[in-house]
Enzyme design. Sequence first.
Site, PDB file in Angstrom:
ATOM      1  N   GLY A  44      36.804  37.179  37.965  1.00 21.66           N
ATOM      2  CA  GLY A  44      38.379  36.969  37.666  1.00 21.66           C
ATOM      3  C   GLY A  44      38.677  36.741  39.185  1.00 21.66           C
ATOM      4  N   GLN A  49      45.112  37.350  45.692  1.00 24.94           N
ATOM      5  CA  GLN A  49      44.117  37.692  46.261  1.00 24.94           C
ATOM      6  C   GLN A  49      43.459  36.584  47.383  1.00 24.94           C
ATOM      7  OE1 GLN A  49      41.888  38.962  42.707  1.00 24.94           O
ATOM      8  NE2 GLN A  49      40.769  40.063  44.090  1.00 24.94           N
ATOM      9  N   CYS A  88      35.849  44.404  42.935  1.00 23.32           N
ATOM     10  CA  CYS A  88      36.799  43.461  43.228  1.00 23.32           C
ATOM     11  C   CYS A  88      36.716  42.853  44.692  1.00 23.32           C
ATOM     12  CB  CYS A  88      38.276  44.550  43.455  1.00 23.32           C
ATOM     13  SG  CYS A  88      39.799  43.447  43.725  1.00 23.32           S
ATOM     14  N   LEU A  89      37.035  41.447  44.395  1.00 19.75           N
ATOM     15  CA  LEU A  89      36.549  40.576  45.506  1.00 19.75           C
ATOM     16  C   LEU A  89      37.484  41.071  46.570  1.00 19.75           C
ATOM     17  CD1 LEU A  89      35.941  36.981  43.778  1.00 19.75           C
ATOM     18  CD2 LEU A  89      34.400  38.678  44.460  1.00 19.75           C
ATOM     19  N   HIS A 130      42.337  44.088  34.777  1.00 17.30           N
ATOM     20  CA  HIS A 130      42.194  44.375  36.109  1.00 17.30           C
ATOM     21  C   HIS A 130      42.961  43.178  36.953  1.00 17.30           C
ATOM     22  CE1 HIS A 130      39.158  44.769  39.739  1.00 17.30           C
ATOM     23  NE2 HIS A 130      39.959  43.716  39.909  1.00 17.30           N
ATOM     24  N   GLU A 131      42.948  41.964  36.264  1.00 18.28           N
ATOM     25  CA  GLU A 131      43.591  40.832  37.126  1.00 18.28           C
ATOM     26  C   GLU A 131      45.079  41.126  36.894  1.00 18.28           C
ATOM     27  OE1 GLU A 131      42.221  39.279  39.255  1.00 18.28           O
ATOM     28  OE2 GLU A 131      40.035  39.897  38.304  1.00 18.28           O
ATOM     29  N   HIS A 134      46.802  43.167  39.473  1.00 15.37           N
ATOM     30  CA  HIS A 134      46.871  42.542  40.682  1.00 15.37           C
ATOM     31  C   HIS A 134      48.271  41.992  40.721  1.00 15.37           C
ATOM     32  CE1 HIS A 134      43.149  42.814  42.948  1.00 15.37           C
ATOM     33  NE2 HIS A 134      42.391  42.298  42.111  1.00 15.37           N
TER      34      HIS A 134
HETATM   35 ZN    ZN Z   1      40.471  42.587  41.857  1.00 16.07          ZN
END
Ligand code: ZN
Length: 162
Positions: A44, A49, A88-89, A130-131, A134
């Site tokens: 995701g 991000q 998380c990236l 999670h997304e 963000h």
């Molecule tokens: Zn994330």
Amino acid sequence: MLKIVTFGDKLLTQKSELITDITKETINLINEMFDTMYYNNGIGLAAVQVGQLINLFVVDVPDHGKYVMINPKIADKSLEKQIYEEGCLSIPGIGNEVERPANILVEFTDEKGKNKKIEASGLLSTCIQHEYDHLEGILFVDRLNPEDKLKKISEYRKMHIV
Ligand code: ZN
């Protein structure tokens, strides 16, 4: 490949804005976001991000489906909870178990401008939540108890700041 905004950058704590028009630039961004996500082995990725404070994320959870979600809204969530190990990236190298509602109903607009509604469970449900966080300026470490959050942040700092 797009550059990923990492922990410590104020952008990640800000709310994203609603998207009013799906333009050619939006579609290009979506394609680049998928490329960037796959390149980094993610499931995701939210627009913030990659530095864009707009209400958009992409997810691709193996065996659960691939979605572009524009202006998503979590319309309903189950009382039943589930726990997954999350990463998380934007916080590379850090992972922790997070408890979230097990099932959700999510409404969104797809990349063609169509309004959709899906029920998600399992890893897809956690990934979407999670997304979605963000877009609200919330990171998965914010979902941990204060003690675990501090532990994870200091772990991250040690790993990335010399
Ligand atoms: Zn994330």
